[in-house]
Design an enzyme around this catalytic site. Structure first.
Site, PDB file in Angstrom:
ATOM      1  N   GLU A   1      41.644  21.258 -27.361  1.00 49.62           N
ATOM      2  CA  GLU A   1      41.809  21.977 -26.036  1.00 49.62           C
ATOM      3  C   GLU A   1      41.325  23.380 -26.290  1.00 49.62           C
ATOM      4  OE1 GLU A   1      45.522  21.321 -24.434  1.00 49.62           O
ATOM      5  OE2 GLU A   1      45.224  19.128 -24.180  1.00 49.62           O
TER       6      GLU A   1
ATOM      7  N   HIS B   1      45.959  20.490 -19.076  1.00 51.80           N
ATOM      8  CA  HIS B   1      47.371  20.403 -19.817  1.00 51.80           C
ATOM      9  C   HIS B   1      48.267  21.035 -18.714  1.00 51.80           C
ATOM     10  CE1 HIS B   1      49.023  19.725 -23.655  1.00 51.80           C
ATOM     11  NE2 HIS B   1      50.048  19.189 -22.967  1.00 51.80           N
TER      12      HIS B   1
END
Length: 399
Positions: A260, A283
Site C-alpha cells: 500500500e 484502506h
C-alpha cells in the site's frame, strides 16, 4: 504523571479519556513521523499511541526505557515488535472490535453496488452514455453471500445481509455458532462454489497468504463477486485480474492491498486500476467518524486502566490480568522472567522491607511473568531499587 505521546491524528475522544483520568501531559502529532523525528518525539514518553503507519521496532523500544505501555488505535498490531515490547515489560493494547460496524456496512454497500453494476453505470454516465440496460444487474435479495472468516466482522455482515434477504454461508477454520439462518460450509471450496458474493475476513500471515489464487478463483461461480476488506496478502492480485479480465468474475472490491502507498500523495500500483467493474478504496474500512471515536475511547480506557491499576486484560503480547480494585496502601506491578522461584524472590524481598502482602495476582505468558501485588507498608525508592535490581526482574513500578 505519565507523559503521553500520540501520533497519526488519533481521535480527540482519546484525549478526553486521558484528561478525565487526570493525565494532561499529552503531546499529539497529526501524522506519522520520519525515523529521526520519531525517535526525538518519543524521548521520555511513558505512554505512546499510534495507528498503522508508525512502526515501533526493537531498537526504538530499547532506546526508550521510560516507555511503559503502547496503544495501537486500530485493529492491527504488526507495526510493533510485540516480542521485544513484552521482553521489556511493555504491554500493547489495540481496538479489535470498535470498527466492526463500519467495515460491515462498507462490505454490504459494495456488494449491492457491484451486483447492480453501479461502478460501470456511473462511469458511463460521466462519459456521456445513458445506458439503462438491466443486463447483468441483480438484486441482493435471494443471493448467497459467502463469508470467509466468521469472527466479529464476518458475523456482523452475516446479520446485516440476512436483513436484506440474502442467504448466508460461512467458512471458518474454527467452529463458530451461526447467527440467524447462516450455515457453515465444510470447506472453503464448498463455499466458493455456491456463493454469488464472497467476502474475506481472515487474519494475515502465512496461513492465509494467497488463499484466493488462480485455483480457488476458478472454483467460484461464473459471474460471482469478490470483496476483500481483511488483509492485502490474502488475494493473488494477478490471478484476480485474470479472472476479471476473462469475465469469470463479474466484479471485485478491494480495500486492502499487498503493498500500500506510504502517503496520500503516492499512487497505488495495481493491475486492477482502470477496470470498470472494480471498486478500489484506500484502506478505509474502519475510517468513519463513529469508529474512530470508538477506537479512541476504547484504547485510551485500556491504557488508563493499566496506568491506574496495572490491568492488562486484552493486551495482545502480555500476561492478562483483569481489573482488581486496590485493597492495600500501595500497589506494585512486577514483570519478571518466567523462571522457577521468581514470585518467591519477589515476596521475600518485600518481606525483608517490612511490606505485608494484602492481595496478589500472577499470570504468565511465554518467557514473562506478571504480578500485581497490593501491600501495606512504606514502598520507598529504596524498596523499588532493590526489587528492580533483582536478576529476575524485567520491570517494576509503584502505582
Amino acid at each position: 504523571m505519565a507523559q503521553i505521546v500520540l501520533f497519526e491524528n488519533i481521535h480527540p475522544s482519546a484525549r478526553a479519556v486521558f484528561s478525565a483520568a487526570g493525565y494532561t501531559d499529552i503531546a499529539a502529532h497529526a501524522a506519522a513521523l520520519p525515523p529521526g523525528e520519531l525517535r526525538e518525539a518519543l524521548r521520555g514518553a511513558e505512554v505512546v499511541g499510534i495507528r498503522s503507519r508508525t512502526h515501533l521496532d526493537a531498537d526504538l523500544l530499547a532506546a526508550n526505557p521510560d516507555l511503559r505501555v503502547v496503544g495501537c488505535f486500530c485493529i492491527g498490531t504488526n507495526q510493533v515488535d510485540l516480542d521485544a515490547a513484552m521482553m521489556r515489560g511493555v504491554p500493547v493494547f489495540n481496538a479489535p472490535f470498535s470498527n466492526t460496524r463500519s467495515v460491515a456496512e462498507l462490505v454490504l454497500g459494495e456488494a449491492i453496488l457491484l451486483l447492480r453494476r453501479i461502478p460501470e453505470k456511473n462511469a458511463r454516465v460521466h462519459l456521456g452514455h445513458w445506458d439503462k440496460s438491466a443486463a447483468g444487474a441483480y438484486e441482493a435479495r435471494g443471493k448467497t453471500l459467502g463469508i470467509v472468516g466468521y469472527g466479529n466482522i464476518g458475523s456482523q455482515i452475516s446479520t446485516l445481509a440476512e436483513a436484506i434477504g440474502m442467504r448466508v454461508v460461512f467458512f471458518d477454520v474454527e467452529a463458530k455458532l451461526p447467527l440467524g439462518n447462516a450455515r457453515a460450509a465444510a470447506s472453503l471450496v464448498e463455499l466458493l462454489e455456491q456463493a454469488d458474493v464472497v467476502t474475506l475476513h481472515v487474519p494475515g500471515g502465512k496461513s492465509t497468504q494467497n488463499i484466493i489464487n488462480a485455483d480457488t478463483l476458478a472454483r467460484m461461480k461464473r459471474g460471482a463477486i469478490l470483496i476483500n476488506a481483511s488483509r492485502g496478502t490474502v488475494v493473488d492480485i494477478q490471478a484476480l485480474h485474470g479472472a476479471l479480465a476473462s469475465g469469470h468474475l463479474a466484479g471485485a472490491a478491494l480495500d486492502v492491498f499487498p503493498t500500500e502507498p506510504k502517503s496520500a500523495d503516492e499512487p497505488l500500483a495495481s493491475p486492477l486500476i482502470g477496470m470498470p467493474n472494480v471498486l478500489l478504496t484506500p484502506h478505509i474500512g474502519g475510517s468513519t467518524q463513529e469508529s474512530q471515536e470508538n477506537i479512541g475511547r476504547e484504547v485510551a480506557e485500556k491504557l488508563v486502566r493499566f496506568l491506574q491499576a496495572g490491568t492488562t486484560k486484552s493486551a495482545v503480547n502480555f500476561p492478562e490480568l483483569s481489573y482488581q480494585a486496590p485493597v492495600g496502601g500501595s500497589r506494585i506491578i512486577h514483570v519478571h522472567r518466567n523462571a522457577p522461584g521468581a514470585l518467591g524472590a519477589l515476596d521475600n524481598l518485600m518481606a525483608q522491607h517490612g511490606l505485608n502482602i494484602v492481595s496478589q495476582s500472577l499470570q504468565t505468558k511465554g518467557q514473562i511473568g506478571y504480578a500485581v501485588t497490593d501491600v501495606d507498608g512504606d514502598v520507598t525508592d529504596t524498596v523499588l531499587a532493590d526489587l528492580r535490581s533483582h536478576p529476575v526482574t524485567v520491570r517494576c513500578e509503584k502505582l
